[in-house]
Design a protein around this motif. Structure first.
Motif, PDB file in Angstrom:
ATOM      1  N   VAL A  56       0.831  -1.202   0.000  1.00 26.70           N
ATOM      2  CA  VAL A  56       0.000   0.000   0.000  1.00 26.70           C
ATOM      3  C   VAL A  56       0.866   1.252   0.000  1.00 26.70           C
ATOM      4  O   VAL A  56       0.645   2.186  -0.789  1.00 26.70           O
ATOM      5  CB  VAL A  56      -0.956  -0.001   1.210  1.00 26.70           C
ATOM      6  CG1 VAL A  56      -1.710   1.327   1.296  1.00 26.70           C
ATOM      7  CG2 VAL A  56      -1.943  -1.153   1.107  1.00 26.70           C
ATOM      8  N   GLN A  68      -8.038   6.303  -1.154  1.00 31.36           N
ATOM      9  CA  GLN A  68      -8.388   4.882  -1.126  1.00 31.36           C
ATOM     10  C   GLN A  68      -8.870   4.398  -2.493  1.00 31.36           C
ATOM     11  O   GLN A  68      -8.478   3.324  -2.958  1.00 31.36           O
ATOM     12  CB  GLN A  68      -9.471   4.644  -0.078  1.00 31.36           C
ATOM     13  CG  GLN A  68      -8.996   4.854   1.355  1.00 31.36           C
ATOM     14  CD  GLN A  68     -10.117   4.668   2.352  1.00 31.36           C
ATOM     15  OE1 GLN A  68     -11.278   4.928   2.056  1.00 31.36           O
ATOM     16  NE2 GLN A  68      -9.767   4.234   3.555  1.00 31.36           N
ATOM     17  N   ARG A  87      -1.709  11.074   2.708  1.00 33.31           N
ATOM     18  CA  ARG A  87      -2.310  10.209   3.723  1.00 33.31           C
ATOM     19  C   ARG A  87      -1.660  10.415   5.081  1.00 33.31           C
ATOM     20  O   ARG A  87      -2.342  10.404   6.121  1.00 33.31           O
ATOM     21  CB  ARG A  87      -2.191   8.741   3.298  1.00 33.31           C
ATOM     22  CG  ARG A  87      -2.963   7.789   4.206  1.00 33.31           C
ATOM     23  CD  ARG A  87      -2.729   6.340   3.859  1.00 33.31           C
ATOM     24  NE  ARG A  87      -1.358   5.928   4.124  1.00 33.31           N
ATOM     25  CZ  ARG A  87      -0.937   4.654   4.082  1.00 33.31           C
ATOM     26  NH1 ARG A  87      -1.800   3.691   3.766  1.00 33.31           N
ATOM     27  NH2 ARG A  87       0.322   4.353   4.313  1.00 33.31           N
ATOM     28  N   TYR A  97      -5.895   4.050  -5.037  1.00 27.25           N
ATOM     29  CA  TYR A  97      -5.070   2.854  -4.893  1.00 27.25           C
ATOM     30  C   TYR A  97      -5.839   1.602  -5.313  1.00 27.25           C
ATOM     31  O   TYR A  97      -5.301   0.718  -5.971  1.00 27.25           O
ATOM     32  CB  TYR A  97      -4.593   2.707  -3.454  1.00 27.25           C
ATOM     33  CG  TYR A  97      -3.792   1.446  -3.243  1.00 27.25           C
ATOM     34  CD1 TYR A  97      -2.493   1.347  -3.735  1.00 27.25           C
ATOM     35  CD2 TYR A  97      -4.337   0.337  -2.610  1.00 27.25           C
ATOM     36  CE1 TYR A  97      -1.757   0.192  -3.582  1.00 27.25           C
ATOM     37  CE2 TYR A  97      -3.611  -0.821  -2.453  1.00 27.25           C
ATOM     38  CZ  TYR A  97      -2.317  -0.890  -2.945  1.00 27.25           C
ATOM     39  OH  TYR A  97      -1.598  -2.035  -2.805  1.00 27.25           O
ATOM     40  N   SER A  98      -7.138   1.550  -4.950  1.00 24.72           N
ATOM     41  CA  SER A  98      -7.939   0.362  -5.286  1.00 24.72           C
ATOM     42  C   SER A  98      -8.077   0.196  -6.788  1.00 24.72           C
ATOM     43  O   SER A  98      -7.938  -0.900  -7.324  1.00 24.72           O
ATOM     44  CB  SER A  98      -9.325   0.480  -4.646  1.00 24.72           C
ATOM     45  OG  SER A  98      -9.209   0.570  -3.236  1.00 24.72           O
ATOM     46  N   HIS A 123      -9.873  11.705   1.888  1.00 21.59           N
ATOM     47  CA  HIS A 123      -9.397  10.385   2.278  1.00 21.59           C
ATOM     48  C   HIS A 123      -9.929   9.313   1.325  1.00 21.59           C
ATOM     49  O   HIS A 123      -9.179   8.419   0.904  1.00 21.59           O
ATOM     50  CB  HIS A 123      -9.843  10.082   3.711  1.00 21.59           C
ATOM     51  CG  HIS A 123      -8.910   9.172   4.438  1.00 21.59           C
ATOM     52  ND1 HIS A 123      -8.719   7.849   4.081  1.00 21.59           N
ATOM     53  CD2 HIS A 123      -8.080   9.384   5.492  1.00 21.59           C
ATOM     54  CE1 HIS A 123      -7.846   7.295   4.888  1.00 21.59           C
ATOM     55  NE2 HIS A 123      -7.432   8.197   5.766  1.00 21.59           N
ATOM     56  N   GLN A 124     -11.186   9.406   0.947  1.00 18.46           N
ATOM     57  CA  GLN A 124     -11.749   8.390   0.057  1.00 18.46           C
ATOM     58  C   GLN A 124     -11.158   8.459  -1.350  1.00 18.46           C
ATOM     59  O   GLN A 124     -11.132   7.453  -2.073  1.00 18.46           O
ATOM     60  CB  GLN A 124     -13.272   8.507  -0.022  1.00 18.46           C
ATOM     61  CG  GLN A 124     -13.796   9.866  -0.427  1.00 18.46           C
ATOM     62  CD  GLN A 124     -14.179  10.702   0.775  1.00 18.46           C
ATOM     63  OE1 GLN A 124     -13.512  10.627   1.802  1.00 18.46           O
ATOM     64  NE2 GLN A 124     -15.263  11.465   0.652  1.00 18.46           N
TER      65      GLN A 124
END
Length: 579
Positions: A444, A573, A539, A576-577, A569-570
């Protein structure tokens, strides 16, 4: 002229934003060529500086052949060099003393690959003094710092995003190893396996180009011979594989002992003054050099003698023991040299000794030179925990495809023995950990470091003071922003959805001055992040300040900034996803 400058500035800014993504292969490839040239030139200058002192002032027959010095000189030279280093390092600031591969890893982890110029200069001149005075260290560690440093400075000069600077540091590291050993492929794998600790398809292209360019430059100056002159090595029979495995395990144990000795000596001397610890290291090397002159310098000439069968068992054992002690003392004594070279020398001697031992046993058909050569790769691999880099270095240095299978076995068995039986990690990571720092190489963290914030941020944002007029509020909304950054002096800035202000402006009785902090709706605290930052840095800021969003800004003059976007923040995420 002004229009041309503005157009050029706009083009460069767009290119920088593009570099923040993971689709900038062509631009990064070009930058890889540039830093390959710069790194190769710096490494050549570094090697020429060492050779000039050795051949000119010391009148050696060839570079690194300290055996030709008189007995008093073999003692006084390392001592004098260590005293010079101790005084020089004592006079400079504490922050400037950090050099070598551990310094590169620390700057990658905590400063996104921004390596200071002052440390680079300290490494350049300190490394020349250390190697020219016969300290028991290698030139690869300083070379990696120099290559990574000049690459980082290039990226910072061009104001590149930090994810690109990270790639350039890998390019410079690969170029350094390639130019030092004349092994371009091993340089590439070393950079990926030891420095950035990840393999990416996009990252390979610029790193390969940098290694090729640096190797070509090095060959033009120093010739096409590799660091070691290895004779043709025959293949191993199936019956030899058992003994090769045993040798790998033994060398893995020796590697763990070597790393353990370095860590133990570093703990003992942690609070000692450099005016004491460096001269003591020189004293130890000089004392051993009186009786075993082969311990002085990188020891590559001893490797060449060993692989050609010109060293007896007694001398190989003495060189192994002396190098083991002297190199551990030098590394723990902060001598600005590397330890890759010493591990190769020790592995060579250990392999040669093992070959002499097993040659008397049944079912051993391989040439003793095979074990000698395999020992080099096994010790390097175990100490660095870098099996692929060691394997490819071995193959490039010997140009013998027949070595592939036995080398794989020796490297893997040494690696597993050091790691699984003795709990040894990479010597560089162990030293970093002993200094109170940790290198995060989880998937990550690495994934977030590959992407810049400008590639993911929401660009529909405007900024203003906490108190504005109704007319100015309508002007802001004419840009159709999704977010409004409310600047506050003395407090954290606030983030408010543009829809909240739009709804408020529809009310019938509007004051002439609007206090945005009093407008009904959602508001959240935000902090700023530089436009060159990676998602990993964003982050970290979110976690450190316990906020849900950051706004991206870049300098726009003396003390002023331009806000480019907002990152939640989302968004991190999801980025990266999806990737």
């Amino acid at each position: 002229m002004n229009r041309f400058r503005e157009k050029l500035r706009t083009t460069l800014e767009r290119r920088r934003h593009f570099l923040a993504t993971r689709q900038a292969e062509i631009t990064l490839a070009f930058l890889g060529l540039v830093v390959g040239l710069l790194s190769g030139g710096l490494i050549i200058s570094f090697r020429l500086g060492i050779e000039t002192l050795q051949l000119g002032l010391l009148s050696l027959d060839a570079a690194d052949t300290f055996e030709g010095l008189s007995t008093p000189m073999r003692f006084l030279l390392p001592l004098f060099g260590a005293v010079v280093l101790g005084v020089g390092f004592w006079l400079i600031s504490v922050a400037s003393r950090s050099v070598g591969i551990v310094h590169v890893l620390e700057r990658l982890q905590y400063h996104e690959g921004h390596l200071p110029l002052r440390n680079l200069l300290v490494q350049f001149f300190g490394g020349i003094v250390a190697l020219a005075s016969g300290q028991s260290v290698g030139r690869e560690g300083p070379s990696v710092h120099l290559g990574a440093g000049v690459s980082s400075l290039t990226g910072r000069y061009l104001s590149l995003p930090n994810n690109s600077i990270r790639t350039l540091v890998a390019c410079g590291s690969a170029a350094a190893i390639a130019a030092s050993f004349n092994t371009p492929l091993a340089g590439v794998i070393f950079a990926m396996e030891v420095i950035v600790m990840e393999y990416t398809i996009a990252g390979f292209t610029p790193v390969i180009l940098a290694a090729v360019v640096a190797t070509a430059m090095s060959r033009a100056v120093f010739g096409e011979e590799t660091a070691f002159i290895v004779p043709t090595v025959g293949s191993a029979s199936l019956s030899d594989l058992f003994y090769i495995t045993v040798m790998g395990v033994a060398i893995g144990a020796a590697s763990a002992a070597f790393v353990g000795l370095i860590r133990h000596l570093r703990r003992i001397s942690l609070n000692w003054s450099l005016l004491l610890v460096m001269p003591l290291a020189g004293l130890a090397v000089g004392g051993l050099g009186i009786f075993i002159p082969e311990v002085l310098g990188t020891g590559y000439d001893s490797v060449n003698l060993a692989v050609s069968g010109q060293l007896g068992m007694t001398l190989m054992a003495l060189i192994l023991l002396a190098k083991f002690v002297a190199s551990a003392i030098c590394v723990s004594g902060r001598i600005p040299g590397g330890l890759i070279g010493p591990t190769i020398v020790m592995g060579c001697m250990a392999g040669g000794l093992f070959a002499q031992f097993v040659s008397q046993l049944p079912a051993v058909t391989a040439d003793p030179v095979l074990y000698t050569v395999l020992g080099m790769g096994a010790m390097m691999s175990a100490a660095l925990q870098a099996p692929l880099a060691a394997l490819l270095a071995l193959l490039e240095m010997t140009a013998s495809p027949a070595l592939i299978m036995p080398a794989m076995l020796a490297v893997v068995s040494a690696n597993m023995a050091a790691k699984s039986l003795f709990g040894q990690r990479s010597v560089f990571l162990q030293m970093l950990q002993d200094s109170g720092m940790v290198y995060r190489s989880d998937p990550v963290s690495l994934g977030l470091r590959r992407i810049g914030v400008t590639a993911v941020m929401n660009r529909r944002v405007v900024s203003c003071d906490a108190e504005i007029t109704a007319k100015y509020a309508r002007q802001l909304l004419s840009q159709e922003p999704q977010w409004i950054v409310i600047r506050q002096s003395g407090d954290k800035d606030l983030l408010m959805p543009g829809s909240n202000l739009a709804a408020y402006l529809e009310s019938e009785s509007l004051p002439e001055t609007i206090q945005l902090r009093e407008v009904p709706g959602q508001r959240q605290e935000v902090v700023a992040v530089d436009s060159r930052a990676t998602l990993y840095e964003a982050r970290r800021l979110l976690d450190e300040y316990k906020v849900d969003a950051v706004y991206v800004r870049r300098p726009a003059g003396a003390g002023s900034y331009r806000i480019l976007g907002v990152l939640q923040h989302q968004d991190i995420q999801a980025s990266y996803s999806l990737r």
